[in-house]
Structure formats: structure tokens, C-alpha cells
Design an enzyme around this catalytic site. Structure first.
Site, PDB file in Angstrom:
ATOM      1  N   TYR A  57      -1.274  -0.261  10.742  1.00  0.00           N
ATOM      2  CA  TYR A  57      -1.531  -0.623   9.338  1.00  0.00           C
ATOM      3  C   TYR A  57      -0.307  -0.208   8.509  1.00  0.00           C
ATOM      4  O   TYR A  57       0.237  -1.011   7.740  1.00  0.00           O
ATOM      5  CB  TYR A  57      -2.805   0.069   8.814  1.00  0.00           C
ATOM      6  CG  TYR A  57      -3.120  -0.309   7.378  1.00  0.00           C
ATOM      7  CD1 TYR A  57      -3.634  -1.563   7.068  1.00  0.00           C
ATOM      8  CD2 TYR A  57      -2.878   0.591   6.335  1.00  0.00           C
ATOM      9  CE1 TYR A  57      -3.911  -1.922   5.751  1.00  0.00           C
ATOM     10  CE2 TYR A  57      -3.160   0.245   5.013  1.00  0.00           C
ATOM     11  CZ  TYR A  57      -3.673  -1.012   4.727  1.00  0.00           C
ATOM     12  OH  TYR A  57      -3.930  -1.359   3.417  1.00  0.00           O
ATOM     13  N   SER A 117       0.856  -1.206   0.000  1.00  0.00           N
ATOM     14  CA  SER A 117       0.000   0.000   0.000  1.00  0.00           C
ATOM     15  C   SER A 117       0.878   1.237   0.000  1.00  0.00           C
ATOM     16  O   SER A 117       2.013   1.208   0.488  1.00  0.00           O
ATOM     17  CB  SER A 117      -0.859   0.011   1.258  1.00  0.00           C
ATOM     18  OG  SER A 117      -1.519   1.243   1.394  1.00  0.00           O
TER      19      SER A 117
HETATM   20  N1  LIG Z   1      -8.826  -0.841  -0.882  1.00  0.00           N
HETATM   21  C1  LIG Z   1      -7.800  -0.003  -0.855  1.00  0.00           C
HETATM   22  O1  LIG Z   1      -7.946   1.233  -1.001  1.00  0.00           O
HETATM   23  C2  LIG Z   1      -6.407  -0.544  -0.670  1.00  0.00           C
HETATM   24  C3  LIG Z   1      -5.343   0.348  -0.819  1.00  0.00           C
HETATM   25  C4  LIG Z   1      -4.041  -0.119  -0.672  1.00  0.00           C
HETATM   26  C5  LIG Z   1      -3.820  -1.444  -0.381  1.00  0.00           C
HETATM   27  N2  LIG Z   1      -4.881  -2.306  -0.212  1.00  0.00           N
HETATM   28  C6  LIG Z   1      -4.583  -3.699   0.112  1.00  0.00           C
HETATM   29  O2  LIG Z   1      -5.170  -4.528  -0.866  1.00  0.00           O
HETATM   30  C7  LIG Z   1      -5.378  -5.835  -0.307  1.00  0.00           C
HETATM   31  C8  LIG Z   1      -6.782  -6.299  -0.660  1.00  0.00           C
HETATM   32  O3  LIG Z   1      -7.728  -5.478   0.034  1.00  0.00           O
HETATM   33  P1  LIG Z   1      -9.111  -5.033  -0.596  1.00  0.00           P
HETATM   34  O4  LIG Z   1      -9.102  -3.563  -0.693  1.00  0.00           O
HETATM   35  O5  LIG Z   1      -9.395  -5.837  -1.799  1.00  0.00           O
HETATM   36  O6  LIG Z   1     -10.109  -5.367   0.606  1.00  0.00           O
HETATM   37  P2  LIG Z   1     -11.146  -6.548   0.856  1.00  0.00           P
HETATM   38  O7  LIG Z   1     -12.157  -6.627  -0.226  1.00  0.00           O
HETATM   39  O8  LIG Z   1     -11.617  -6.328   2.257  1.00  0.00           O
HETATM   40  O9  LIG Z   1     -10.257  -7.877   0.771  1.00  0.00           O
HETATM   41  C9  LIG Z   1      -9.493  -8.331   1.842  1.00  0.00           C
HETATM   42  C10 LIG Z   1      -9.151  -9.781   1.587  1.00  0.00           C
HETATM   43  O10 LIG Z   1      -8.303 -10.210   2.665  1.00  0.00           O
HETATM   44  C11 LIG Z   1      -8.782 -11.450   3.125  1.00  0.00           C
HETATM   45  N3  LIG Z   1      -8.476 -11.648   4.548  1.00  0.00           N
HETATM   46  C12 LIG Z   1      -8.669 -10.779   5.573  1.00  0.00           C
HETATM   47  N4  LIG Z   1      -8.351 -11.371   6.725  1.00  0.00           N
HETATM   48  C13 LIG Z   1      -7.964 -12.648   6.425  1.00  0.00           C
HETATM   49  C14 LIG Z   1      -7.554 -13.764   7.185  1.00  0.00           C
HETATM   50  N5  LIG Z   1      -7.470 -13.699   8.528  1.00  0.00           N
HETATM   51  N6  LIG Z   1      -7.242 -14.895   6.541  1.00  0.00           N
HETATM   52  C15 LIG Z   1      -7.319 -14.988   5.183  1.00  0.00           C
HETATM   53  N7  LIG Z   1      -7.681 -13.953   4.406  1.00  0.00           N
HETATM   54  C16 LIG Z   1      -8.017 -12.812   5.028  1.00  0.00           C
HETATM   55  C17 LIG Z   1     -10.310 -11.376   2.937  1.00  0.00           C
HETATM   56  O11 LIG Z   1     -10.845 -12.683   2.882  1.00  0.00           O
HETATM   57  P3  LIG Z   1     -11.750 -13.352   4.036  1.00  0.00           P
HETATM   58  O12 LIG Z   1     -12.371 -12.247   4.839  1.00  0.00           O
HETATM   59  O13 LIG Z   1     -12.744 -14.178   3.275  1.00  0.00           O
HETATM   60  O14 LIG Z   1     -10.806 -14.197   4.812  1.00  0.00           O
HETATM   61  C18 LIG Z   1     -10.385 -10.683   1.574  1.00  0.00           C
HETATM   62  O15 LIG Z   1     -10.277 -11.643   0.550  1.00  0.00           O
HETATM   63  C19 LIG Z   1      -5.123  -5.682   1.194  1.00  0.00           C
HETATM   64  O16 LIG Z   1      -3.852  -6.176   1.498  1.00  0.00           O
HETATM   65  C20 LIG Z   1      -5.175  -4.187   1.421  1.00  0.00           C
HETATM   66  O17 LIG Z   1      -4.411  -3.812   2.540  1.00  0.00           O
HETATM   67  C21 LIG Z   1      -6.170  -1.889  -0.362  1.00  0.00           C
END
Ligand SMILES: NC(=O)c1ccc[n+]([C@@H]2O[C@H](COP(=O)([O-])OP(=O)(O)OC[C@H]3O[C@@H](n4cnc5c(N)ncnc54)[C@H](OP(=O)(O)O)[C@@H]3O)[C@@H](O)[C@H]2O)c1
Length: 252
Positions: A157, A144
């Protein structure tokens, strides 16, 4: 320049958002995909969607909580036995806990470190070992822009993503000599469950667009560290160069 192709993908954090979009696009690029996360109903739904478009058996799934890192060696062996050696592994699992100005809640912080960093090390250590032996493969880590500075609004975070970014750089430095490409993706704001309801978001892109950019970079081969989309690189550059005594006065 010939583009990198993949035949066997594992996506950890595939049940929603960026991970689900990456899984769909890897399948569209010709790979079979193993989907990993906790919510089985989401994995089954995505698996059925992928199979309907690309053929039965294109997607498989494993229910796993990345907080259980000691399970990963066994799961890796299970994947290899059932579906062959992965040639691309994506770690997209992530947790963002909102914390108030004066809040220091250990349980929230422990969870973010466990999901964003420790779980990543468990999975990508396995990927690194296997790909070094195979003399090839691609590792993609979703870090990120939050990794760039210690922001007052998200101490742990940011620390977890900075740790993940440093770990990915070290993997890149170890593995490029064996033909293994390690890509760090640093998204800005992406429209997913993680950002739902947040105020003040700008330059928001869809998960599909973020995944398209990430795979576009990874398919060029080589080892890369990229902002997603690229314009966040300018923010990263400015933010990294603000002197500490000024940065601490900002409310970001
Ligand atoms: N959205 C943004 O603006 C943004 C910006 C920068 C970086 N990111 C990064 O992008 C990545 C994906 O996030 P997203 O935005 O797509 O959010 P999201 O839709 O909430 O996806 C998060 C994913 O992480 C998995 N996860 C969470 N806790 C887990 C656990 N204990 N065990 C296994 N899997 C787990 C969830 O699956 P389950 O809940 O089914 O386990 C889900 O598939 C993350 O690393 C986030 O930090 C996001």
C-alpha cells in the site's frame, strides 16, 4: 486572489468515501460531474442526489474497473464526446488490503498496485495529454501519508502511494508550464469504508471535511502537495526524518 472554478469534472472512485464527497462538492461549486467506479447502484444513487440538487444532467456515470487500464482511452473519448472536455480530473480510486506480519500474498499486492498506481496512470495520462493541449485544467490525485515511509504493516500500500506521489510530482513538473495545476493530496485518517473497524485511528476527519480541504487547496490554483488536514504535515516531517536504523525498530 481569484479562486479557480471548474465546469466539467471527472471523478474516478466516486462511488463512496472521499471520491463521492469530492463529486458532491464539485457539483456544488458549479461543475457537471462524471462519476466513475465499479458499483453502478452507488453511482446511480449519487447521480440522482446530485441531479436533485443541481439539476437534471449535472451528473453522469460510467461503470469501470480501473484494473482495465486499456479501456481508458476509449472512455475518455466517450466522456469528451458526450459531455465536453473535462477541466478537472480527480483520481480517488484506492484499495487497501490488510496484510499480516509474515504475509506476502501476491494477489493482494498486485491489486493494490493496479488500483492505486497503474489505474491512476491510465486515467491521468489521458487527462495530462488533453489538458496540455487545452493549456489549462486541474488534476487532483488522492495519495496518502502512507507514501512517506516504508512501513512494516503496509509494504505495498505504501509503495503504491509513494509511486503515485512521485508520478503526480512528475506530472506537476511537466504540466505547470502549460497552466495545468496538479495537486497531490496526502490524507491522514479519514472516516470511510477503507478505515471501518480499524483500531488506533486518531485525528479522524469525515470524507466531507477531507474533500472540503482538498478542494479549498486546489481552488487556490497553482500546483500543490498538501497533507489533509495540515497537521499531518508534522507527522510526515517527523516520520521522514527518523533514521532508518531507528524506524525499523518501530511497530508502525
Ligand atoms: N480513508 C483514509 O483514511 C484514507 C487515508 C489516506 C488516503 N486514502 C485514499 O483515499 C482514496 C479514497 O478512499 P476512501 O477512504 O474514500 O475509501 P472508499 O470509500 O473505500 O473508496 C474507495 C473508492 O475506490 C474505488 N475503487 C476501488 N477499487 C476500484 C476498482 N478496481 N476500479 C474502480 N474503482 C475502484 C471504489 O469504488 P468501487 O468499489 O465502486 O469500484 C471507491 O469509490 C483512496 O485512494 C485511499 O487510498 C484514504
Amino acid at each position: 486572489m481569484s479562486m479557480q472554478t471548474w465546469s466539467n469534472a471527472v471523478v474516478i472512485g466516486a462511488s463512496s468515501g472521499i471520491g463521492a464527497a469530492l463529486a458532491r462538492q464539485l457539483a456544488a461549486r458549479g461543475a457537471k460531474v462524471t462519476l466513475v467506479a465499479r458499483r453502478e447502484e452507488r453511482l446511480l444513487e449519487l447521480s440522482a442526489q446530485i441531479d436533485a440538487v443541481h439539476g437534471e444532467g449535472t451528473a453522469g456515470h460510467i461503470v469501470h474497473d480501473v484494473e482495465n487500464g486499456s479501456e481508458v482511452e476509449g472512455l475518455w473519448k466517450q466522456i469528451v464526446d458526450a459531455r465536453g472536455e473535462p477541466d478537472v480530473v480527480v483520481y480517488a480510486s484506492g484499495a487497501l488490503e490488510l496484510v499480516e506480519d509474515h504475509e506476502y500474498t501476491f494477489e493482494k499486492d498486485r491489486r493494490m498496485l493496479a488500483v492505486n498506481l497503474v489505474g491512476a496512470v491510465a486515467w491521468l495520462n489521458c487527462a495530462a495529454l488533453a489538458m496540455e493541449a487545452a493549456r489549462g485544467g486541474t488534476i487532483i490525485g488522492i495519495s496518502s501519508i502512507a507514501a512517506d515511509r516504508g512501513r512494516r504493516g503496509a509494504p505495498v500500500y505504501g509503495a503504491s502511494k509513494a509511486g503515485f506521489t512521485t508520478y503526480l510530482e512528475a506530472l506537476r513538473n511537466r504540466l505547470s508550464q502549460y497552466g495545468v495545476n496538479v495537486m497531490t493530496a496526502r490524507p491522514g485518517f479519514v472516516d470511510t469504508a477503507m478505515t471501518k473497524g480499524m483500531d488506533g485511528l486518531f485525528w479522524l476527519v469525515s470524507a466531507d471535511r477531507a474533500a472540503e480541504i482538498i478542494l479549498g487547496h486546489a481552488a487556490k490554483g497553482g500546483s500543490r502537495d498538501r497533507y489533509v488536514p495540515a497537521r499531518w504535515g508534522l507527522v510526515g516531517f517527523v516520520v521522514r526524518w527518523i533514521p532508518s536504523f531507528l524506524f525499523r525498530r518501530l511497530s508502525i
